[in-house]
Structures are given as C-alpha cells and as structure tokens.
Design an enzyme around this catalytic site. Structure first.
Site, PDB file in Angstrom:
ATOM      1  CG  HIS A  71      -2.113   0.888   1.027  1.00 10.93           C
ATOM      2  ND1 HIS A  71      -2.069   2.234   1.258  1.00 10.93           N
ATOM      3  CD2 HIS A  71      -3.355   0.603   0.573  1.00 10.93           C
ATOM      4  CE1 HIS A  71      -3.259   2.741   0.962  1.00 10.93           C
ATOM      5  NE2 HIS A  71      -4.052   1.781   0.537  1.00 10.93           N
ATOM      6  CG  ASP A 129      -8.161  -4.396  -3.463  1.00 12.00           C
ATOM      7  OD1 ASP A 129      -9.379  -4.204  -3.578  1.00 12.00           O
ATOM      8  OD2 ASP A 129      -7.312  -3.512  -3.677  1.00 12.00           O
TER       9      ASP A 129
HETATM   10  N1  COA Z   1       3.955  -7.790  -4.415  1.00 14.47           N
HETATM   11  C1  COA Z   1       5.294  -7.846  -4.450  1.00 14.47           C
HETATM   12  N2  COA Z   1       6.097  -6.795  -4.189  1.00 14.47           N
HETATM   13  C2  COA Z   1       5.500  -5.641  -3.891  1.00 14.47           C
HETATM   14  C3  COA Z   1       4.099  -5.517  -3.819  1.00 14.47           C
HETATM   15  C4  COA Z   1       3.334  -6.633  -4.102  1.00 14.47           C
HETATM   16  N3  COA Z   1       1.995  -6.576  -4.069  1.00 14.47           N
HETATM   17  N4  COA Z   1       3.790  -4.250  -3.486  1.00 14.47           N
HETATM   18  C5  COA Z   1       4.947  -3.592  -3.351  1.00 14.47           C
HETATM   19  N5  COA Z   1       5.980  -4.447  -3.593  1.00 14.47           N
HETATM   20  C6  COA Z   1       7.389  -4.090  -3.573  1.00 14.47           C
HETATM   21  C7  COA Z   1       7.766  -3.483  -4.917  1.00 14.47           C
HETATM   22  O1  COA Z   1       8.197  -4.456  -5.817  1.00 14.47           O
HETATM   23  C8  COA Z   1       8.842  -2.520  -4.523  1.00 14.47           C
HETATM   24  O2  COA Z   1      10.019  -3.244  -4.299  1.00 14.47           O
HETATM   25  P1  COA Z   1      11.454  -2.660  -4.778  1.00 14.47           P
HETATM   26  O3  COA Z   1      11.607  -1.390  -3.961  1.00 14.47           O
HETATM   27  O4  COA Z   1      12.393  -3.738  -4.449  1.00 14.47           O
HETATM   28  O5  COA Z   1      11.298  -2.368  -6.241  1.00 14.47           O
HETATM   29  C9  COA Z   1       8.385  -1.983  -3.161  1.00 14.47           C
HETATM   30  O6  COA Z   1       7.565  -3.047  -2.615  1.00 14.47           O
HETATM   31  C10 COA Z   1       7.572  -0.709  -3.254  1.00 14.47           C
HETATM   32  O7  COA Z   1       6.473  -0.929  -4.150  1.00 14.47           O
HETATM   33  P2  COA Z   1       5.911   0.177  -5.141  1.00 14.47           P
HETATM   34  O8  COA Z   1       5.040  -0.474  -6.173  1.00 14.47           O
HETATM   35  O9  COA Z   1       7.020   1.044  -5.637  1.00 14.47           O
HETATM   36  O10 COA Z   1       5.014   1.030  -4.119  1.00 14.47           O
HETATM   37  P3  COA Z   1       3.857   2.030  -4.505  1.00 14.47           P
HETATM   38  O11 COA Z   1       3.576   2.798  -3.274  1.00 14.47           O
HETATM   39  O12 COA Z   1       4.142   2.774  -5.750  1.00 14.47           O
HETATM   40  O13 COA Z   1       2.640   1.054  -4.858  1.00 14.47           O
HETATM   41  C11 COA Z   1       0.837  -0.388  -4.715  1.00 14.47           C
HETATM   42  C12 COA Z   1       1.636   0.688  -3.994  1.00 14.47           C
HETATM   43  C13 COA Z   1      -0.463  -0.642  -3.957  1.00 14.47           C
HETATM   44  C14 COA Z   1       0.475   0.069  -6.150  1.00 14.47           C
HETATM   45  C15 COA Z   1       1.691  -1.663  -4.796  1.00 14.47           C
HETATM   46  O14 COA Z   1       1.941  -2.151  -3.490  1.00 14.47           O
HETATM   47  C16 COA Z   1       1.027  -2.741  -5.641  1.00 14.47           C
HETATM   48  O15 COA Z   1       1.199  -2.726  -6.878  1.00 14.47           O
HETATM   49  N6  COA Z   1       0.283  -3.692  -5.017  1.00 14.47           N
HETATM   50  C17 COA Z   1      -0.424  -4.687  -5.758  1.00 14.47           C
HETATM   51  C18 COA Z   1      -1.736  -4.114  -6.301  1.00 14.47           C
HETATM   52  C19 COA Z   1      -2.765  -3.907  -5.223  1.00 14.47           C
HETATM   53  O16 COA Z   1      -3.010  -4.777  -4.397  1.00 14.47           O
HETATM   54  N7  COA Z   1      -3.401  -2.745  -5.277  1.00 14.47           N
HETATM   55  C20 COA Z   1      -4.473  -2.392  -4.350  1.00 14.47           C
HETATM   56  C21 COA Z   1      -4.054  -1.294  -3.428  1.00 14.47           C
HETATM   57  S1  COA Z   1      -5.261  -1.040  -2.155  1.00 14.47           S
END
Ligand code: COA
Length: 377
Positions: free
Chosen positions: A263, A314
């Site tokens: 998140h 989710d």
């Molecule tokens: N599975 C695996 N790794 C994850 C992850 C996941 N669901 N969510 C975050 N990470 C890791 C990323 O790979 C990243 O690692 P790195 O720094 O080694 O590259 C780190 O955690 C930070 O993630 P990032 O995507 O840059 O954070 P963000 O704040 O931009 O994104 C979300 C937040 C929610 C978009 C992201 O966690 C995600 O894509 N989750 C899956 C989709 C989801 O469940 N969305 C609903 C949100 S309520």
C-alpha cells in the site's frame, strides 16, 4: 529521462495537496477514520447507510435523519427504462467496468439536475448516484447472463438489496451483514487515486456525473480497484492449499507483484484487511467452504515471511466475496457500489471550497527545435 532539477515527487508520493474533513489515514499505526470515527468501530456497530450519512454530512444521523436517508436511497434505486434499454443494447464488455463507466456517464442525460451546480442539487445527485450504482451493477450482471434484471426491494437495506438484485433471493442475514460491513470498509479512503481523479474533475467545476465517471475509469486499474478481482483469479489458479507457497515463491522470483499486497500509505496492516480476514474466515466456516480463506492465509504468511509486505483491503475481500457468491468479474464494480459514497462526499467538499487542481511538471524534452517543412524532414 534527464535528471530532475526540481524535487519531483513521482506519483505525488507523500505530497499533501489539500485539507479535508472527511477521512484520515494513519499509515504508521494502521488507523483509518471516517470523520473521526474509527473504522473498526463502524464495522462492528454501524451500517452502510449510516456511514453514507456520516461521510456526506460530517456527523452521525439521528434516528429520523437515518430513516429519511434510507427512504430516499430506496426510492431512488430504480433505473430509468432508457438506461436499462441502453444496457441491453451495449455490446458485450471486455470488462464490466467499461459498461459501468458508460452507464454512469449516460445517467446524467436522464438526470434533470445534471447541470444544476447548486449544493442542494449536487446533494440530490449524490444520493441518486449512490442509490443507483448497486442497481446498475446487479442489472449488468443479470443481463450479461441472459437474465432479466430484478427490481430493487424497498424493504431491504442497501447491502441486502444488492445481493437480492444479483441473485433473485433474499440473502441469509449473515451474508447481508457481511456485505454491509464490506460496503462500510470500502466507502472512503481519503485521496486515493479514484477520489483524487473525481476531485480533479470537480475542481474544473465540471458536473458531478463527470467527476464520478473519471473516478470509475481510475478505479478500474489493477493497481487500484482492479486488484480484488486479480486476487481471486490468483486464488483460483492456485486451487489447492499445497500449491500456495510454491506459487507465490515463483511470482516473487520473477519479481512480479502479488495482488492484494502493499500500500502507498499503510506501512503496517491495512485496518480494513484485519476486518475482512475475520469476515472471510467466518463466512467460510458458516458455509463450510474454508478453502479460499485457508489458501489466502497461506499466501499472506508467505508474503509476510518473504517480503514483509502486508495484505491490503483487496486481499481478503476477494475470498469473502467469492463465498458470498459474487461473480469474480463484479468485484471491481462492487467496489464502486460502496466507494460512490466517498467519491460524492469528496466532490461535495471540493465544490464547497474549490480551487482548480493544476500541478506542474518539469519539462525534460528537447529544446530549441526549429520547425522544418514536412518535405525537408
Ligand atoms: N507484491 C510484491 N512486491 C510488492 C508488492 C506486491 N503486491 N507491493 C509492493 N511491492 C514491492 C515493490 O516491488 C517494490 O520493491 P522494490 O523497492 O524492491 O522495487 C516496493 O515493494 C515498493 O512498491 P511500489 O510499487 O514502488 O510502491 P507504490 O507505493 O508505488 O505502490 C501499490 C503501492 C499498492 C500500487 C503496490 O503495493 C502494488 O502494486 N500492489 C499490488 C496491487 C494492489 O493490491 N493494489 C491495491 C491497493 S489497495
């Protein structure tokens, strides 16, 4: 891309862009409140209708106020015949959110107050849209299956009525209450991407239906509201408990994201996930179908052990909805059935104290280009 000269907050991460009285998130302590009321308290004691009143009016309703809102919502659930006709005529959607986006946009054409920007008219439109979102989603599901839409039952509350319109039978009280709680939990979440999109649209003083159409397009994405559907598709692909660990390990080795985890704001457990985990387990026990909860638990254990990343809203809503008999492709539209309450509350707040939202970008493209006639390029 060139190195940034100004400090660029990619994805607006950590940027506070407004003040809001509606919803607070404490990402460090995993605390979520609507108008100062803790989400755990609301999940135990409140109803979706009461949460809607709270989000819109900034305080809890009295008995008469709640009764009035319930009446207004149930009186306005019915869809115009033209909207049902349009629903039947639209080509089959590749994704239900396409249809929902189109129909919500179309609703404004049948709303006599669509262009009335007075606060009273906007409140009435917020109420109509909240009343009708569930009817649209249920009608869509029925028509998609070649079935007739079911007219809303005015004696049922919002949650029970949605399940009734979807399945054609009055739901078990336990199912109705679980869904009611799910609606409360999803109703608002501060400046999440879809709410922000709605507020950006509203900030141009565009109408409420346009703002909500923007929000629906934004909710559709797999990084936002689309994640719950992806979670269930993953659980179905895993299929059996013994396959959960190797499946997740494989995803992580490929550096793929596991949907339903992580998140932008919470650095600890999403408090909605805490409630939904228990809901998923309780529903599984009552219906004798614990399999999806157990697979979810194994996936979650693995994610915490290997990546220290927590489940978000989710993750457990997927298995809970599955046991409630909600079709998987409806999970994101169902998110909108609830989030319409928060979107409209935010749009009303934006209108009440508006300033055009218009950020800047640092230009990093080519400079000093000279125009060359097309034949000389
Ligand atoms: N599975 C695996 N790794 C994850 C992850 C996941 N669901 N969510 C975050 N990470 C890791 C990323 O790979 C990243 O690692 P790195 O720094 O080694 O590259 C780190 O955690 C930070 O993630 P990032 O995507 O840059 O954070 P963000 O704040 O931009 O994104 C979300 C937040 C929610 C978009 C992201 O966690 C995600 O894509 N989750 C899956 C989709 C989801 O469940 N969305 C609903 C949100 S309520």
């Amino acid at each position: 891309m060139a190195e940034a000269k100004a400090e660029v907050k990619v994805g607006l991460q950590g940027v506070i862009i407004a003040q809001s009285d509606i919803c607070s998130i404490d990402g460090e302590h995993g605390k979520l409140t609507y108008r100062g009321y803790d989400i755990h308290d609301l999940a135990v004691h409140s109803t979706f209708e009461e949460a809607v009143y709270l989000l819109w009016h900034g305080r809890m309703p009295g008995r008469k106020e709640l009764d009035t809102l319930q009446e207004e919502l149930s009186e306005n659930r019915q869809l115009a015949g033209e909207i049902l006709a349009l629903l039947r005529e639209l080509p089959p959607a590749q994704h239900p959110m396409e249809t929902l986006r189109t129909l919500i946009s179309a609703l404004s054409l049948y709303d006599p107050e669509a262009e009335d920007m007075s606060p009273e008219a906007n409140r009435r439109k917020a109420m109509r849209l909240t009343a009708q979102m569930g009817t649209l989603v249920a009608a869509f599901a029925r028509v998609r299956n070649g079935e007739e839409p079911i007219a809303p039952d005015p004696t049922l509350n919002h949650a029970a009525n949605f399940l009734y319109m979807l399945k054609g039978e009055t739901p078990h009280p336990g199912d109705a209450r679980s869904f009611d709680v799910a609606l409360i939990l999803h109703a608002d979440h501060s400046f999440n991407a879809s709410t922000f999109a709605a507020r950006v649209t509203a900030s141009t003083l565009s109408d409420l239906h346009s703002a909500i159409t923007s929000a629906i397009g934004t909710l559709k994405g797999p990084l936002h509201g689309g994640a719950n559907e992806q979670v269930m598709r993953m659980l179905l692909e895993i299929g059996t408990l013994d396959r959960a660990e190797p499946f997740v390990r494989n995803l992580l080795e490929q550096k793929a994201k596991v949907m339903g985890f992580g998140h932008r704001v919470y650095h600890t457990e999403d408090p909605r996930a805490t409630v939904l985990r228990k809901m998923s387990e309780d529903l599984g026990r009552r219906t004798g179908n614990l399999k999806w909860f157990e697979i979810s638990r194994a996936v979650e254990n693995m994610m915490i052990r290997e990546k220290k990343i927590n489940a978000n809203v989710d993750f457990y809503s997927a298995s809970a909805y599955y046991v409630l008999g909600i079709p998987v492709e409806l999970y994101t539209p169902v998110f909108a059935v609830s989030r319409i309450a928060g979107w409209t509350a935010h749009v009303l707040e934006q209108y009440a104290n508006n300033k055009l939202i218009r950020p800047l970008a640092e230009y990093t493209g080519p400079v000093n280009q000279r125009y060359v006639a097309i034949d000389n390029r």
